[in-house]
Design a protein around this motif. Structure first.
Motif, PDB file in Angstrom:
ATOM      1  N   THR A  82      63.545  36.911  12.125  1.00 19.08           N
ATOM      2  CA  THR A  82      62.195  36.787  12.163  1.00 19.08           C
ATOM      3  C   THR A  82      61.919  35.957  13.467  1.00 19.08           C
ATOM      4  O   THR A  82      60.935  36.090  14.022  1.00 19.08           O
ATOM      5  N   LYS A  83      62.680  34.706  13.634  1.00 22.75           N
ATOM      6  CA  LYS A  83      62.462  34.040  14.622  1.00 22.75           C
ATOM      7  C   LYS A  83      62.654  34.728  15.931  1.00 22.75           C
ATOM      8  O   LYS A  83      61.844  34.547  16.941  1.00 22.75           O
ATOM      9  N   ILE A  84      63.762  35.536  16.172  1.00 20.21           N
ATOM     10  CA  ILE A  84      63.835  36.202  17.336  1.00 20.21           C
ATOM     11  C   ILE A  84      62.467  37.264  17.550  1.00 20.21           C
ATOM     12  O   ILE A  84      62.097  37.312  18.715  1.00 20.21           O
ATOM     13  N   GLN A 113      69.491  33.934   5.463  1.00 18.62           N
ATOM     14  CA  GLN A 113      69.671  33.273   6.685  1.00 18.62           C
ATOM     15  C   GLN A 113      69.495  34.521   7.802  1.00 18.62           C
ATOM     16  O   GLN A 113      68.890  34.160   8.842  1.00 18.62           O
ATOM     17  N   GLY A 173      59.596  37.135  16.471  1.00 18.42           N
ATOM     18  CA  GLY A 173      58.528  36.295  16.740  1.00 18.42           C
ATOM     19  C   GLY A 173      58.533  35.954  18.097  1.00 18.42           C
ATOM     20  O   GLY A 173      57.157  36.317  18.715  1.00 18.42           O
ATOM     21  N   ALA A 174      59.560  35.432  18.853  1.00 12.34           N
ATOM     22  CA  ALA A 174      59.460  35.315  20.347  1.00 12.34           C
ATOM     23  C   ALA A 174      59.376  36.674  21.174  1.00 12.34           C
ATOM     24  O   ALA A 174      58.782  36.449  22.142  1.00 12.34           O
ATOM     25  N   LYS A 203      54.816  33.632  24.076  1.00  9.10           N
ATOM     26  CA  LYS A 203      53.633  32.768  24.116  1.00  9.10           C
ATOM     27  C   LYS A 203      53.065  32.991  25.595  1.00  9.10           C
ATOM     28  O   LYS A 203      53.843  33.219  26.595  1.00  9.10           O
ATOM     29  N   THR A 244      65.589  35.013   8.238  1.00  3.55           N
ATOM     30  CA  THR A 244      64.997  33.897   9.070  1.00  3.55           C
ATOM     31  C   THR A 244      65.442  33.851  10.517  1.00  3.55           C
ATOM     32  O   THR A 244      64.512  33.719  11.255  1.00  3.55           O
ATOM     33  N   LEU A 245      66.605  34.167  10.782  1.00  2.00           N
ATOM     34  CA  LEU A 245      67.055  34.250  12.353  1.00  2.00           C
ATOM     35  C   LEU A 245      66.381  35.568  13.165  1.00  2.00           C
ATOM     36  O   LEU A 245      65.780  35.390  14.166  1.00  2.00           O
TER      37      LEU A 245
END
Length: 198
Positions: free
Chosen positions: A188-190, A182, A192-193, A198, A185-186
């Protein structure tokens, strides 16, 4: 992205630098253990509250902001300690990590590490004098150079990388497999952003 890389890259995102997961991606040479808002941290590296000498056991009391910053300090301490054992600064560890699986140009290296031209030149010069890296003329630009790791440098990457992996994984030993998954995953999400907006 594995858990060691994710945990380490939190350091990069906390300090707002463009990170790259090599051996590990740390920050520069002179990171102080100062609270994000300018106050000296009360928690020393052994986990003891320096104000009252009590063990730091109330992790849930930390905000997400302070949790990330304290974790980044802890990873910095690990990187700094291992680097010192091998006469490497944290930025040199990052350099070797990048060169582990690629031969970037000097410009690309500067971008990966967030350094200006003179700083990246000095960094590569020092590593080259130690026989850890070498420069070759870029096939795409005869005026530029690519940087690659030498046999001695690759051996050092192997040794230092193994030590970093072991000690960083020790940090998350308190987490269950579910918690680790977990967390990865969290994080990696942070990341990535943060690292690829974007």
């Amino acid at each position: 992205m594995n858990l060691v890389c994710v945990t380490n890259n939190i350091v990069c995102s906390t300090y707002k630098v463009n990170g790259y997961c090599g051996i590990l991606s740390g920050d520069g040479d002179r990171t102080s253990k100062t609270h994000l808002f300018g106050h000296r941290s009360n928690i020393d590296k052994s986990g003891v509250n320096m104000l009252n000498n009590e063990p730091f056991t109330h992790q849930n009391d930390l905000s997400i902001l302070d949790s990330l910053v304290q974790l980044s300090f802890h990873i910095q301490t690990i990187l700094g300690r291992i680097g010192a054992d091998h006469d490497l600064s944290i930025i040199q560890i990052r350099l070797l990590g990048i060169l582990r699986d690629r031969e970037p140009s000097m410009l690309q290296l500067a971008q990966y590490l967030g350094l200006d031209k003179s700083s990246i030149t000095g960094l590569v010069d020092r590593a080259e004098r130690r026989g850890l890296v070498e420069r070759t003329i870029s096939p795409g630009d005869r005026r530029g150079f690519n940087v690659s790791v030498t046999a001695d440098g690759r051996q050092l990457i192997h040794v230092v990388g193994a030590e970093i992996e072991r000690q960083v994984l020790d940090v998350v030993e308190v987490l269950s497999e579910t918690d680790r998954s977990q967390f990865a995953t969290l994080a990696t999400k942070i990341l990535g952003a943060t690292l690829h907006p974007k």
